[in-house]
Design a protein around this motif. Structure first.
Motif, mmCIF file in Angstrom:
data_model
loop_
_atom_site.group_PDB
_atom_site.id
_atom_site.type_symbol
_atom_site.label_atom_id
_atom_site.label_comp_id
_atom_site.label_asym_id
_atom_site.label_seq_id
_atom_site.Cartn_x
_atom_site.Cartn_y
_atom_site.Cartn_z
ATOM 1 N N GLN A 103 0.782 -1.304 0.085
ATOM 2 C CA GLN A 103 -0.024 0.197 -0.228
ATOM 3 C C GLN A 103 0.703 1.106 -0.002
ATOM 4 O OE1 GLN A 103 -2.835 -1.849 3.290
ATOM 5 N NE2 GLN A 103 -3.993 -0.466 2.112
ATOM 6 N N HIS A 124 1.364 -8.952 4.421
ATOM 7 C CA HIS A 124 0.048 -8.168 4.410
ATOM 8 C C HIS A 124 -0.475 -8.429 2.929
ATOM 9 C CE1 HIS A 124 -2.205 -4.692 6.359
ATOM 10 N NE2 HIS A 124 -2.869 -4.730 5.148
ATOM 11 N N ASN A 167 -15.589 -6.805 13.740
ATOM 12 C CA ASN A 167 -16.125 -5.763 14.330
ATOM 13 C C ASN A 167 -17.316 -5.919 15.267
ATOM 14 O OD1 ASN A 167 -15.001 -3.536 12.448
ATOM 15 N ND2 ASN A 167 -15.891 -4.800 10.862
ATOM 16 N N GLU A 189 -5.334 -1.871 14.379
ATOM 17 C CA GLU A 189 -5.745 -0.723 13.389
ATOM 18 C C GLU A 189 -6.941 -0.211 13.882
ATOM 19 O OE1 GLU A 189 -6.005 -2.006 9.192
ATOM 20 O OE2 GLU A 189 -4.288 -3.276 9.400
ATOM 21 N N GLU A 196 -5.507 2.136 -1.346
ATOM 22 C CA GLU A 196 -6.639 1.234 -0.456
ATOM 23 C C GLU A 196 -7.196 0.181 -1.544
ATOM 24 O OE1 GLU A 196 -7.325 0.840 2.530
ATOM 25 O OE2 GLU A 196 -9.329 0.253 2.456
ATOM 26 N N TRP A 197 -6.200 -0.857 -1.691
ATOM 27 C CA TRP A 197 -6.757 -1.974 -2.282
ATOM 28 C C TRP A 197 -7.706 -1.547 -3.715
ATOM 29 C CZ3 TRP A 197 -2.954 -5.094 -0.956
ATOM 30 C CH2 TRP A 197 -2.582 -4.939 0.339
HETATM 31 C C1 PNW Z 1 -7.847 -3.205 6.670
HETATM 32 N N1 PNW Z 1 -14.077 -4.276 7.407
HETATM 33 O O1 PNW Z 1 -8.714 -3.927 6.075
HETATM 34 C C2 PNW Z 1 -6.390 -3.495 6.140
HETATM 35 O O2 PNW Z 1 -5.653 -4.151 7.070
HETATM 36 C C3 PNW Z 1 -5.748 -2.387 5.421
HETATM 37 O O3 PNW Z 1 -4.902 -2.834 4.534
HETATM 38 C C4 PNW Z 1 -6.743 -1.537 5.016
HETATM 39 O O4 PNW Z 1 -6.251 -0.528 4.285
HETATM 40 C C5 PNW Z 1 -7.531 -0.908 5.805
HETATM 41 O O5 PNW Z 1 -8.196 -1.846 7.037
HETATM 42 C C6 PNW Z 1 -8.682 0.210 5.762
HETATM 43 O O6 PNW Z 1 -9.466 -0.635 4.838
HETATM 44 C C7 PNW Z 1 -9.894 -3.818 6.418
HETATM 45 O O7 PNW Z 1 -14.932 -4.407 6.470
HETATM 46 C C8 PNW Z 1 -10.835 -3.865 5.529
HETATM 47 O O8 PNW Z 1 -14.528 -4.081 8.444
HETATM 48 C C9 PNW Z 1 -12.213 -3.954 5.736
HETATM 49 C C10 PNW Z 1 -12.650 -3.947 7.249
HETATM 50 C C11 PNW Z 1 -11.742 -4.037 8.133
HETATM 51 C C12 PNW Z 1 -10.336 -3.780 7.834
#
Ligand code: PNW
Length: 501
Positions: A26, A128, A240, A391, A449-450
């Motif tokens: 990223q 990652h 979550n 995170e 962001e993917w």
């Molecule tokens: C994380 N959700 O992904 C990742 O570890 C990061 O690489 C990413 O950039 C960051 O969060 C922000 O998206 C997630 O749907 C993706 O709850 C989705 C979720 C949580 C974390």
């Protein structure tokens, strides 16, 4: 602003670990530099039409591969205690296994020694999502047991080299995304090696989870028993706080299913039997691989603490046709968790202020993280003795929606999210007695962001994608002031006196 009176004067201990986070693909860019091999994430934006929302790529992104010294100097100036980042497997082993790439190794030697020299604690994630592409071509990557030996070989190399300097190890980031983020989706379409997996995505997903778990357990057992490493090691969990949509038994059961399919799937560390939850075994049947007793024994206890990437809260409800009917029908759209979730509360209001269009899944729900920390440590995994929020973060609109740099930096929605989440994390600790030992904000700065691309902005710093200058946002100072106020470092500051860039 402390909305929770009991935390106003609370002080954090010196060993509370806090900082900002990133991930190699990223932020690094330099995708074909200095002997790096390709990863699946190099391929996706170039070969899979419309896979990235704004058609951007990770080829350059925030350019951390070349700007890491500038980035580290900024972390030092801001008084940030720790930096959570990942290592690119294909930089160290360009083909996933086989020869080591000395230039890639030299890069991480330098990155890590520079952090240490500046008094910033390195928190390292070994994987990652940037799976070396060669491993797809040779055996289908995470759908093959071969990946275990290759991952273990890579992990041992990195750990042996850097253990002295690293404060915390994570074997994996969020294996919950064993579906598309590890691998490219739909399976078989862009990566031919997935052809032939009969039940398609679901089967590949649980194979991927299985080999991830086996690889984690191997590395953990080797690390503490053979290598005699002493640093804490875990894996990062994406989950979550889930609330039942009504008081009905079916909706409460849906909540349990969501928890089982997120935390439970990878929760062998914390369960007596070291196995998958019963709900997964019952629904998935032959889709879910089986552990041997030896494997279960290795998995049980193979985490030193719990790490939760907890961004938001959802309501869960039973699927329209009921959980039983859904669980027995593999083509049901809600299969296999059979528990749809939503960010709309039963009274029709959104669950909190929502994020940018690039992160439609993300609503700000600060009281949720406090309840979630209590739930994980007291109810769901009582074996957990300490927990880190590895995170949390919030996306603001892309810069195209702003006229000036000042407006971009004045990210008040994210500032509010950061402050309220930290208040509630602290309340979980000092009021509720949850042993929360760290918190990391996503992200160090704006990045790739993917599938949402470069346009979705999670950074506590802004990165100008033309001249690569970095600029702290208001949320960065909100973050720092929290730790200053609660006695654990952090410089006082505002955008106005942030003269460096
Ligand atoms: C994380 N959700 O992904 C990742 O570890 C990061 O690489 C990413 O950039 C960051 O969060 C922000 O998206 C997630 O749907 C993706 O709850 C989705 C979720 C949580 C974390």
């Amino acid at each position: 602003p402390a909305y929770i009176p009991e935390i106003a004067d609370a002080k954090l201990p010196d060993d509370f670990l806090w900082g900002v986070a990133s991930a190699a693909f990223q932020v690094e860019g330099a995708v074909n530099a200095e002997g790096k091999g390709p990863s699946v994430w190099d391929l996706i934006p170039h070969r899979w039409t419309n896979s990235i929302m704004d058609n951007s790529t990770g080829d350059v992104t925030s350019n951390n591969y070349y700007y890491y010294k500038v980035d580290n100097a900024r972390l030092q100036t801001l008084g940030i205690k720790a930096y959570s980042f990942s290592i690119g497997w294909a930089r160290i082993f360009p083909f996933g296994s086989g020869p080591v790439n000395p230039q890639g190794v030299a890069h991480y030697d330098d990155l890590i020694s520079d952090l240490v020299a500046r008094g910033i604690k390195p928190v390292v994630t070994l994987f990652h999502w940037d799976t070396p592409l060669a491993l797809f071509n040779s055996y289908g990557a995470w759908t093959s047991e071969n990946i275990v030996a290759d991952y273990v070989n890579y992990a041992k190399y990195v750990i042996e080299r850097y253990d002295k300097y690293v404060d915390v190890w994570y074997t994996f980031n969020e294996p919950q995304y064993c579906n598309w983020r590890f691998s490219g989706y739909p399976f078989g379409t862009i990566l031919p090696s997935y052809n032939g997996i009969g039940t398609g995505g679901v089967k590949a997903r649980f194979l991927c989870g299985h080999y991830t778990l086996l690889a984690h357990a191997e590395v953990y057992n080797w690390y503490h028993k053979v290598f005699k490493g002493k640093k804490p090691m875990s894996m990062k969990t994406s989950a979550n706080w889930i609330i039942a949509n009504s008081s009905s038994a079916a909706d409460k059961a849906a909540v349990e299913r969501v928890n089982d399919y997120n935390m439970g799937w990878f929760g062998q560390c914390w369960r007596e039997d070291g196995d998958y939850p019963a709900s997964l075994k019952n629904t998935l049947g032959d889709i879910l691989p089986k552990f041997t007793q030896v494997q279960k024994d290795k998995l049980k206890g193979s985490c030193d603490f719990y790490a939760i990437d907890g961004y938001t809260t959802y309501y869960a409800s039973a699927p329209p046709n009921g959980i039983a009917a859904c669980s027995s029908n593999r083509s049901d759209p809600n299969f296999p968790d059979c528990a749809p979730t939503t960010s709309v509360s039963p009274d029709g209001f959104p669950i909190g202020p929502n994020s940018d269009a690039g992160a439609t899944w993300l609503y700000s729900t600060p009281t949720g993280i406090r309840k979630f920390l209590n739930f994980i440590t007291k109810d769901y995994f009582p074996a957990v003795k300490s927990i880190v929020v590895s995170e949390f973060g919030f996306a603001e609109p892309a810069e195209a929606s702003f006229n000036t740099l000042e407006q971009i930096l004045w990210d008040l929605r994210r500032s509010d999210y950061i402050q309220s989440f930290l208040d509630n994390i602290l309340a979980a600790r000092v009021v509720d007695g949850v042993n929360v030992t760290g918190a990391f904000a996503w992200a160090i700065y704006d990045n790739f962001e993917w599938n949402s691309g470069l346009g979705t902005k999670f950074g506590l710093q802004y990165v100008n994608l033309t001249d690569y200058t970095r600029h702290p946002k208001a949320s960065m100072f909100q973050f720092l002031n929290f730790f200053k106020q609660h006695g654990n470092g952090g410089k006082e500051g505002t955008i106005a006196n942030a003269t460096f860039s």
